[in-house]
Write an enzyme that holds these catalytic residues in place. Structure first.
Site, PDB file in Angstrom:
ATOM      1  N   CYS A  42      51.773  74.768 -12.073  1.00 31.03           N
ATOM      2  CA  CYS A  42      52.438  74.724 -13.374  1.00 31.03           C
ATOM      3  C   CYS A  42      53.742  73.935 -13.262  1.00 31.03           C
ATOM      4  CB  CYS A  42      52.726  76.146 -13.868  1.00 31.03           C
ATOM      5  SG  CYS A  42      53.448  76.193 -15.528  1.00 31.03           S
ATOM      6  N   ASP A  44      56.440  74.743 -14.525  1.00 24.14           N
ATOM      7  CA  ASP A  44      57.548  75.708 -14.522  1.00 24.14           C
ATOM      8  C   ASP A  44      58.510  75.436 -13.357  1.00 24.14           C
ATOM      9  OD1 ASP A  44      59.072  78.207 -14.118  1.00 24.14           O
ATOM     10  OD2 ASP A  44      57.706  79.032 -15.623  1.00 24.14           O
ATOM     11  N   ARG A  46      60.446  77.201 -11.887  1.00 24.11           N
ATOM     12  CA  ARG A  46      60.608  78.287 -10.923  1.00 24.11           C
ATOM     13  C   ARG A  46      59.490  78.320  -9.884  1.00 24.11           C
ATOM     14  NH1 ARG A  46      60.878  82.639 -15.597  1.00 24.11           N
ATOM     15  NH2 ARG A  46      59.165  81.274 -16.238  1.00 24.11           N
ATOM     16  N   HIS A  98      50.959  81.165 -11.971  1.00 27.31           N
ATOM     17  CA  HIS A  98      52.036  82.131 -11.717  1.00 27.31           C
ATOM     18  C   HIS A  98      52.082  83.159 -12.838  1.00 27.31           C
ATOM     19  CE1 HIS A  98      55.026  80.496 -14.702  1.00 27.31           C
ATOM     20  NE2 HIS A  98      54.229  79.458 -14.602  1.00 27.31           N
ATOM     21  N   CYS A 101      53.629  83.097 -16.967  1.00 26.89           N
ATOM     22  CA  CYS A 101      53.514  81.684 -17.355  1.00 26.89           C
ATOM     23  C   CYS A 101      53.700  81.537 -18.872  1.00 26.89           C
ATOM     24  CB  CYS A 101      52.149  81.132 -16.934  1.00 26.89           C
ATOM     25  SG  CYS A 101      51.952  79.378 -17.330  1.00 26.89           S
TER      26      CYS A 101
HETATM   27 CO    CO Z   1      53.622  78.331 -16.186  1.00 29.30          CO
END
Ligand code: CO
Length: 203
Positions: A42, A44, A46, A98, A101
């Site tokens: 992803c 993301d 993080r 994750h 999400c």
């Molecule tokens: Co995500």
């Protein structure tokens, strides 16, 4: 701050540290590109691929998009898979989702987010497929967590079904596809045990 000076300073420090540990590090890296892993994760911020498995530059070929999707119409993702499998000969393709999400949450909540709703369409379909199981859970977080896991498993199947991976297996190329999920809350990866090494492993 227009030129993001701090990022350039950090870059110099980072490169200096690597060169201190191994003066030839970047020179050696520039001469070859032989990662063993393709990471599909992803976007993301993080969930940074290299950092969470403690790998240096050169070790992981990476493709990231919102909600770690592998769509059969996505030329970008398919090109990455093709290059990784046919040119780099990676041994492992890791689909890593994750928990928490935002893409999965947005696909589930029924709100209108504009353009991205098109991108998340396949997760909405996946939710419909598994609605009974998912909605049997009462806790919202548990539902989302299950959907994050189901999404990874679905994307692993999508990777395996690409003509690229099918062709590799037919040619007896050593290639394993993995489904993992990462917890932002404690930094720990979990293997979803969907390790596929050929068509016989597909359910
Ligand atoms: Co995500």
């Amino acid at each position: 701050m227009r030129v993001l000076k701090d990022l350039f300073e950090e870059n110099r420090k980072w490169a200096g540290k690597l060169k201190q540990a191994d003066p030839e590090f970047f020179l050696n890296l520039s001469k070859q590109h032989k990662p063993e892993y393709l990471w599909i994760g992803c976007s993301d911020s993080r969930v940074p691929a290299n950092e969470i498995v403690n790998k240096l530059p050169g070790e992981i070929f990476v493709h990231r998009n919102i909600a770690n999707l592998v769509m059969h119409t996505d030329l970008n993702c398919l090109s990455v898979i093709q290059y990784a499998v046919e040119v780099l000969h990676v041994k492992h393709i890791i689909v890593c989702g994750h928990y928490g999400c935002g893409g999965v949450q947005a696909a589930m909540d029924g709100n209108d987010y504009g353009l991205i709703d098109n991108w998340l369409r396949s997760i909405k379909d996946l939710y419909r497929c598994h609605q009974e199981k998912v909605d049997s859970l009462t806790d919202k977080k548990e539902k989302e967590d299950l959907m994050c896991e189901l999404n990874v498993i679905k994307q692993v199947a999508n990777v395996c079904q690409t003509p690229i991976v099918q062709h590799a297996w037919k040619s007896a190329q050593n290639l394993t596809v993995h489904g993992w999920i990462y917890s932002i809350e404690d930094g720990i990866l979990k293997d979803l045990n969907v390790c596929i090494t050929g068509n016989d492993d597909m359910v």
